[in-house]
Design a protein around this motif. Structure first.
Motif: not given
Length: 517
Positions: A215-222, A60-63, A18-25
């Motif tokens: 376990v997720l942190r900042a959109g990534r599975v750690v 909304p607006g997600a890539q 969203i707006d260039g920021r990855a919320i799931v990665d």
């Protein structure tokens, strides 16, 4: 390692921007029939976004890149963290459920449909752990507790024949007894071959229910793996921190006695009703002293939130007296003065419903100081920004609209908004229920610090969580609308006297032990 049983839902390399920021990665998930897959992590870590991706729902607006594959029959059911948002407030629960049931029995002869549909509804309510179905079916959603609303939405998913159920904080706002029953029922649902995707901050529930944990942190599975392996030997620093903070809360002990003399807030012979006739609360006497923290505990639907709403002037259908500094408070907040409104502030359990979705969160928080204290707008904005930052909400998040924040982040914003009124009584309705263990510990430390710094500030904590209740000086216990026990927190937690309180403590100990399935 790939599972031998084909997954009902498989996510590969999911990335949501969203707006260039990855919320799931780069998230990979396999959802297997009859298994419980838990996603845990801090508020904003991407749990809900990942869960909603299984329904092809995105912000909304997600890539979106990556792949989400579903196999098998039946829809993916979703039980949201804030269930009021998906329940029609103008229709009774019975009408909502019977509409779904009618579609399930339309293949039957007309003479059999009504009876068969009703049987399906009653079965779904039972499966969702909702007793007293006849009374519940006559109520509107706003007449239910948050936990009851959540279980009604679960009943809807079961009625629809979902083969996968995404449960977003299904035990939020629920007492240990109800939480234990929800764990048992979700396990029973999984035993019927239905896959459960559990999004949760409640590590006790995760350990008791889950087969696999991510376990997720900042959109990534750690980290990921079987639940017992993660508990015995967590490999990632963040997993260890989540578990350590949960243990630290329990080691924190119980607050010592505080407050004496003239109560700041007092209840006398309070009775409250719904629909002008259904008695939902009876509290002969309850007092809150300056600098004191009072925890109100009880199962979902016991009257905790009704009590809080009476104190805040949000529930007018009550008799008896509510006194502030010995003077009666008007029943309705509409008849309270600006000073009285500022003095008694309420932080809602459903924080999302308490914000205007079209305005930045920072502006809404600052508005409290302008409206109730007459503060200058610039000074109010600076104070709001500082308070939000103290609660773990930095400026870039605070400037977003509510839709850009997670449920836990909005809870912190709601707490900040109430604090800007500089209240004398702060009523917190399940303010830690949507938070991970690290953030919850931070909020509890803030609340504990507030009572220590401000001798004139008193807290009323509405909570199902006995770890949170340990913050209190005194505890009041509600069961089926009755105030059954009250006293010093140490005595209630270690030497409960009423049968319900004893059962509550015993069930909590069993959940904390975490037997697993």
């Amino acid at each position: 390692m790939r599972a031998e049983t084909p997954p009902l839902v498989e996510i590969r390399a999911l990335r949501v921007e969203i707006d260039g920021r990855a919320i799931v990665d780069g998230v990979d998930v396999q959802v297997l029939p009859g298994k419980v897959t838990a996603l845990v992590g801090a508020s904003g870590s991407g749990k809900t976004t990942t869960g909603l991706a299984m329904l092809d729902e995105y912000p909304p607006g997600a890539q979106v890149t990556g792949e989400v594959r579903r196999t098998g029959d039946g829809p993916v059911g979703y039980v949201p963290q804030h269930p009021a948002a998906v329940l029609n407030p103008a229709r009774r629960v019975g009408a909502l459920l019977h509409d779904i049931a009618r579609r399930q029995v339309r293949h039957l002869p007309r003479a059999e449909r009504r009876t068969a549909g009703r049987a399906l509804v009653l079965r779904a309510l039972s499966d969702a752990q909702l007793p007293d179905a006849e009374a519940l079916l006559r109520r509107h959603p706003h007449q239910l507790s948050g936990g009851q609303q959540q279980r009604v939405v679960l009943a809807q998913a079961l009625l629809l024949g979902a083969r996968v159920i995404v449960a977003d904080e299904p035990t939020t706002g629920q007492d240990a007894l109800t939480k234990s029953r929800v764990v048992e029922q979700l396990a029973a649902v999984a035993a019927r071959g239905i896959a459960i995707v559990l999004l949760s901050h409640d590590l006790d529930v995760v350990r008791a229910l889950a087969d696999e944990v991510l376990v997720l942190r900042a959109g990534r599975v750690v980290e990921s793996g079987p639940v017992e392996r993660l508990w015995r030997a967590p490999r990632h620093e963040w997993t260890r921190r989540l578990l350590d903070e949960q243990r630290a809360v329990r080691r924190g002990g119980v607050a010592v006695t505080a407050g004496s003399g003239q109560p700041i807030l007092e209840i006398r012979d309070l009775t409250a009703v719904h629909d002008r006739r259904i008695l939902v609360l009876r509290a002969p006497h309850l007092a809150l002293h300056p600098g004191e923290c009072l925890a109100v505990v009880g199962r979902s639907g016991s009257g905790k939130t009704t009590l809080a709403r009476c104190l805040a002037g949000l529930h007018r259908d009550h008799d008896g007296e509510i006194l502030l500094d010995g003077a009666p408070l008007p029943r309705s907040l509409r008849h309270r003065s600006r000073a009285q409104l500022a003095a008694v502030q309420y932080v809602f359990q459903d924080a999302r419903a308490a914000f205007d979705e079209h305005r930045p969160v920072l502006d809404q928080v600052a508005r409290t100081a302008v409206r109730l204290r007459g503060a200058d707008e610039r000074a109010a904005t600076d104070e709001a920004s500082a308070t939000l930052d103290r609660l773990g909400l930095p400026a870039d998040l605070a400037r977003r609209r509510p839709g850009g924040l997670s449920g836990g982040e909005l809870q912190r914003a709601a707490l900040a908004r109430a604090l800007l009124a500089r209240p004398r009584v702060l009523i917190c309705d399940e303010v830690t229920s949507g938070l991970d263990t690290v953030t919850r510990r931070g909020i509890l430390d803030v609340l504990k610090g507030l009572t220590g710094e401000c001798e004139d500030l008193s807290l009323v904590l509405i909570t199902h969580d006995l770890d949170t209740a340990r913050l209190a000086h005194r505890i009041a216990v509600l069961d089926a609308g009755e105030l059954v026990e009250q006293g010093p927190a140490r005595r209630i937690l270690t030497e409960p006297r009423h049968p319900f309180t004893i059962s509550l403590m015993e069930t909590t100990e069993l959940l904390e032990a975490g037997s697993g399935r």
